[in-house]
Each structure stands twice: as structure tokens, then as C-alpha cells.
Scaffold this active site. Structure first.
Site, PDB file in Angstrom:
ATOM      1  N   ASP A   1      -2.661   3.041 -10.329  1.00  0.00           N
ATOM      2  CA  ASP A   1      -2.505   3.701  -9.066  1.00  0.00           C
ATOM      3  C   ASP A   1      -2.288   5.235  -9.470  1.00  0.00           C
ATOM      4  O   ASP A   1      -1.306   5.684 -10.085  1.00  0.00           O
ATOM      5  CB  ASP A   1      -1.049   3.337  -8.258  1.00  0.00           C
ATOM      6  CG  ASP A   1      -0.948   4.002  -6.967  1.00  0.00           C
ATOM      7  OD1 ASP A   1      -1.474   5.025  -6.757  1.00  0.00           O
ATOM      8  OD2 ASP A   1      -0.461   3.186  -6.064  1.00  0.00           O
TER       9      ASP A   1
ATOM     10  N   LYS B   1      -2.383  11.046   0.735  1.00  0.00           N
ATOM     11  CA  LYS B   1      -1.427  11.871  -0.101  1.00  0.00           C
ATOM     12  C   LYS B   1      -2.169  13.091  -0.577  1.00  0.00           C
ATOM     13  O   LYS B   1      -2.627  13.932   0.521  1.00  0.00           O
ATOM     14  CB  LYS B   1      -0.657  11.389  -1.150  1.00  0.00           C
ATOM     15  CG  LYS B   1      -0.052   9.579  -0.887  1.00  0.00           C
ATOM     16  CD  LYS B   1       0.595   9.658   0.482  1.00  0.00           C
ATOM     17  CE  LYS B   1       1.443   8.612   0.433  1.00  0.00           C
ATOM     18  NZ  LYS B   1       0.746   7.106   0.863  1.00  0.00           N
TER      19      LYS B   1
ATOM     20  N   ARG C   1     -19.856  -0.498   9.673  1.00  0.00           N
ATOM     21  CA  ARG C   1     -18.969  -1.492   8.649  1.00  0.00           C
ATOM     22  C   ARG C   1     -19.703  -1.561   7.377  1.00  0.00           C
ATOM     23  O   ARG C   1     -18.934  -1.914   6.324  1.00  0.00           O
ATOM     24  CB  ARG C   1     -18.645  -2.736   9.450  1.00  0.00           C
ATOM     25  CG  ARG C   1     -17.647  -3.565   8.906  1.00  0.00           C
ATOM     26  CD  ARG C   1     -16.652  -4.246   9.931  1.00  0.00           C
ATOM     27  NE  ARG C   1     -17.805  -4.881  10.989  1.00  0.00           N
ATOM     28  CZ  ARG C   1     -18.293  -6.158  10.615  1.00  0.00           C
ATOM     29  NH1 ARG C   1     -18.210  -6.768   9.412  1.00  0.00           N
ATOM     30  NH2 ARG C   1     -18.942  -6.861  11.587  1.00  0.00           N
TER      31      ARG C   1
ATOM     32  N   TYR D   1       5.003   1.657  -5.898  1.00  0.00           N
ATOM     33  CA  TYR D   1       5.029   1.885  -4.396  1.00  0.00           C
ATOM     34  C   TYR D   1       5.659   0.740  -3.719  1.00  0.00           C
ATOM     35  O   TYR D   1       5.066  -0.465  -3.898  1.00  0.00           O
ATOM     36  CB  TYR D   1       3.673   2.658  -3.774  1.00  0.00           C
ATOM     37  CG  TYR D   1       3.775   2.432  -2.169  1.00  0.00           C
ATOM     38  CD1 TYR D   1       4.751   3.284  -1.540  1.00  0.00           C
ATOM     39  CD2 TYR D   1       2.805   1.826  -1.264  1.00  0.00           C
ATOM     40  CE1 TYR D   1       4.727   3.310  -0.149  1.00  0.00           C
ATOM     41  CE2 TYR D   1       2.708   1.925  -0.039  1.00  0.00           C
ATOM     42  CZ  TYR D   1       3.870   2.555   0.651  1.00  0.00           C
ATOM     43  OH  TYR D   1       4.062   2.876   2.128  1.00  0.00           O
TER      44      TYR D   1
END
Length: 405
Positions: A191, A216, A72, A126
Site C-alpha cells: 500500500d 488521497k 464495465r 489502514y
């Protein structure tokens, strides 16, 4: 300085960095492919030193020196991808997360932890990013504005300005340098999912944070889900602390696939962009298409509005895959008003230019003529059905001939 170090530190072209960044140490270790480290924990026989390293991380979020501690806090395979993406975006660091939305959530949490809950944002974004900001799920408050209104929208508690360019799904573009200037001292988050660092590097224009849905183009094959934020080291440290606290870590296998995807990113983006530009040209010249959106920066995304029923068009494609997401090696198409932006209020959606007829297509690596043949037949089928409905409606409105029964 050794020849290895010379090669590692010399200025290199983006295509070269895409292949070698995050892998520069492999040959020295006698390796060619990057190893995948699946460990969740790591042995340490010096608990005092371990405690000191954990204290140091808690104070600054800096990556711990020495061997890994716990999955983590960080992972060597994921770290390779982060190093490579930071190189491509031209930032000090990058911090990877389990998804793009986990990455954006971490940014909002970092700013909120500093008492800066207000966000200024430009639509369209988005759909899930829009929803996260609008719904205030993380305690944020958003002011929506156009690029010209950013400076006037800033408040003392504004912690972030967010834009997406080219925007999802309209492909609208903003002048990043002008926007960054309007932000003043408030960090600008861009973005960059659609453009990728192949087409633009927002940090060079004043952005302090660069967000990617790495699912993507960075992954590029539709088989990995991830998000990443490229930024300066100060913000990276805070993002690592949030990632540690919330657990939105990226799996090592995903880190490996992303690093592999980066190697072909420039080639994939440029090839798909060439096809997308040609398809945009053909669609623009087709009388069955009402409007085409294609960004000046280029890229592999095309948005267009058909004159017939967009749902019938979606149902009519055969080579193109009707599916959410984008950036894969195969061509995908979807109807944003029904899928990716369904969660956005209808009036806000339409106000941002996302019409009910808009289709968003992510162009892949297929032959452009094969893709056009599929789009052409789908357009033809929609036109035939539309003509049939018009004829039926016309017949229904005409008086029945005398004697007919």
C-alpha cells in the site's frame, strides 16, 4: 518513427511523466485537455467481431482491441489515468476501481479464485484493510506478523503478502527489498498511498502489486473517491475480470479528476512534505507533545501524541480541518483510535502502536507558520484545561481548612 513517437517513448523524469503520461496522443488529435467520455455503451454493427472481442476478454482479461464495448469492461478516460499511474509506478499496467477498498477486495478475490486464500500481513494497515482481512469477509484467512516473520508465516496456500509503508497511522516503515526477498514466489502487495510514487516506487524493490487509495494524494483535492492497483499485465488481466464481474468500476469523471491530479502530484507532495518536516521538528521540540512520528522517507503525514486530551486538541483546531481522509491540499487531522482504526480490535490496535493518544495529521499546502500558529493555540488550550483539572483534583484531595463550611 515520428517526432511524436520519439517523445512518447523516450525516458522521462517523473515530473514530466506526471504531466504528460496518459495525454501523449492529445496534440495529434488537436486536443489539449483530455476529453471525458461518459458513455456507458458503444455502438457496434459487427456482432460477430464483438463476440470475439468479448470472448478474448473472458479468456485473459486483456483490454479489448478497437473501440470500447461497455462501461464495465473499460472506459477511455479511466484508461488514460491507468496508463499514467502505471508509468509513474514503473509497472506494466494499472487497474482502477471505485475505491481503495474495492481495489483491495479485487486483489483478494483474484488470489482466492486460484485457491490461495491465505494472506500474510504486517500491522499496522489502514483500519478497513485490517478489518477486511481479519473478518474474512471474502473468505480470506490472515496471519499477522512482523517483517522478520514473513518467511516463516508462508504456507502452500498463501496467495499474498501485504504491507503498508509508511504505515497508517503510525508512519512505521519497512525495508521493501528485504520483505520482497522474504516473500519468495508469493506476490507482495504494498500500500503506497502515503508515499506515492514521488517518494517510493515499490515495484523497483520487488513488489508485484502497488495499491493506492487514489482518493488521497493522487486526486489531491478531496473531491474524488477511487482506488487503483499498479501491477504486471498478467495480474492486471485478472483484476479487470473481477472488476467486470463485480462492477466496482471507476466513474469517468473520477478518472478525469485523477488524471488532472497526477499532473501536480510531484509539486504537491514535495511542498507539503517540506511543511510536514518543519511541523514535525517544532512538535518534537514542544514540551506539550509526548511523541512525534515522522518517516525517514519524508512525506506529508505527521503523527503525534499530545500530553493532554487528544479529543480536546481535535476540538481546538481552527485552520486545520478535523476530518477523516488525507492527501488533500488543505491540512486534515483525526484521531485514529476513534475514526480510521476504530473498527480494529482495541488490543490489536494498541499492539500495532496505535495508542489512544495518537493523532494523525495530513499536512496541506497552507503556509507553515499559519499551520503552526493553529497547532500552537490548540496545544495551549489543551494544556490550560489539563492544568485546571490537575488543580481541581489537588484541591479536592486536600483537607478542608478548619472552620470552613
Amino acid at each position: 518513427m515520428s517526432g511524436y513517437d520519439d517523445a512518447r517513448t523516450a525516458a522521462r523524469a517523473l515530473a514530466t511523466e506526471a504531466v504528460h503520461a496518459g495525454r501523449d496522443d492529445l496534440a495529434r488529435q488537436g486536443l489539449h485537455a483530455p476529453p471525458i467520455d461518459l458513455s456507458t455503451t458503444y455502438p457496434s454493427y459487427d456482432s460477430r467481431a464483438e463476440a470475439a472481442r468479448i470472448d478474448a476478454f473472458a479468456a485473459t482479461g486483456a483490454e479489448p482491441d478497437g473501440p470500447p464495448i461497455y462501461g464495465r469492461l473499460g472506459n477511455p478516460t479511466v484508461a488514460r489515468f491507468e496508463t499514467a499511474l502505471a508509468k509513474l509506478e514503473g509497472t506494466d499496467a494499472a487497474v482502477a476501481f471505485a475505491s481503495g477498498m474495492a481495489a483491495l477486495s479485487a486483489v483478494l478475490l483474484v488470489r482466492a479464485s486460484m485457491g490461495l486464500r491465505h494472506v500474510v500481513a504486517v500491522r499496522p494497515l489502514y483500519g478497513c484493510s485490517d478489518h477486511l482481512l481479519t473478518a474474512g469477509l471474502l473468505g480470506s484467512e490472515v496471519t499477522w506478523t512482523d517483517p522478520a516473520g514473513i518467511a516463516d508465516a508462508l504456507r502452500p496456500d498463501t496467495g499474498l503478502v501485504m504491507v503498508e509503508t509508511p504505515a497508517n497511522p503510525t508512519l512505521a516503515e519497512v525495508d521493501l527489498r528485504a520483505v520482497a526477498h522474504a516473500c519468495g514466489s508469493v506476490p507482495l502487495l504494498v500500500d503506497n498511498t502515503f508515499a506515492t510514487p514521488v517518494l517510493q516506487r515499490p515495484a523497483e524493490h520487488g513488489a508485484r502489486l502497488v495499491l493506492h487509495s487514489a482518493t488521497k494524494y493522487l486526486g489531491g483535492h478531496g473531491d474524488v473517491m477511487a482506488g487503483v492497483v499498479a501491477c504486471d499485465e498478467e495480474l492486471a488481466g485478472r483484476l479487470r475480470q473481477v472488476r467486470f464481474a463485480t462492477g466496482g468500476v471507476l466513474h469517468p469523471l473520477a478518472g478525469y479528476l485523477l488524471l488532472r491530479g497526477l499532473a501536480t502530484l510531484p509539486v504537491r507532495v514535495r511542498a507539503a512534505s517540506e511543511s510536514a518536516a518543519e511541523l514535525a521538528r517544532r512538535l518534537s521540540a514542544d514540551p506539550r507533545v509526548a511523541r512525534v512520528h515522522y518517516p525517514g522517507i519524508g512525506g506529508a503525514m505527521v503523527a503525534f501524541e499530545v500530553k493532554g486530551d487528544p479529543h480536546e486538541f481535535i476540538a481546538g483546531v481552527r485552520l486545520v480541518t478535523p476530518a477523516v481522509s488525507l492527501g488533500s491540499v488543505d491540512t486534515l487531522i483525526q484521531h485514529p483510535a476513534s475514526i480510521s482504526h476504530r473498527i480494529v480490535d482495541a488490543d490489536d490496535r494498541r499492539g500495532a502502536g496505535v495508542s489512544d493518544r495518537l493523532l494523525r495529521m495530513s499536512v496541506g499546502l497552507e503556509d507553515v507558520d499559519d499551520l503552526w500558529a493553529d497547532l500552537d493555540q490548540a496545544l495551549g488550550a489543551v494544556s490550560v484545561r489539563a492544568a485546571g483539572r490537575s488543580a481541581d483534583e489537588g484541591a479536592a484531595g486536600r483537607p478542608e481548612p478548619a472552620g470552613a463550611h
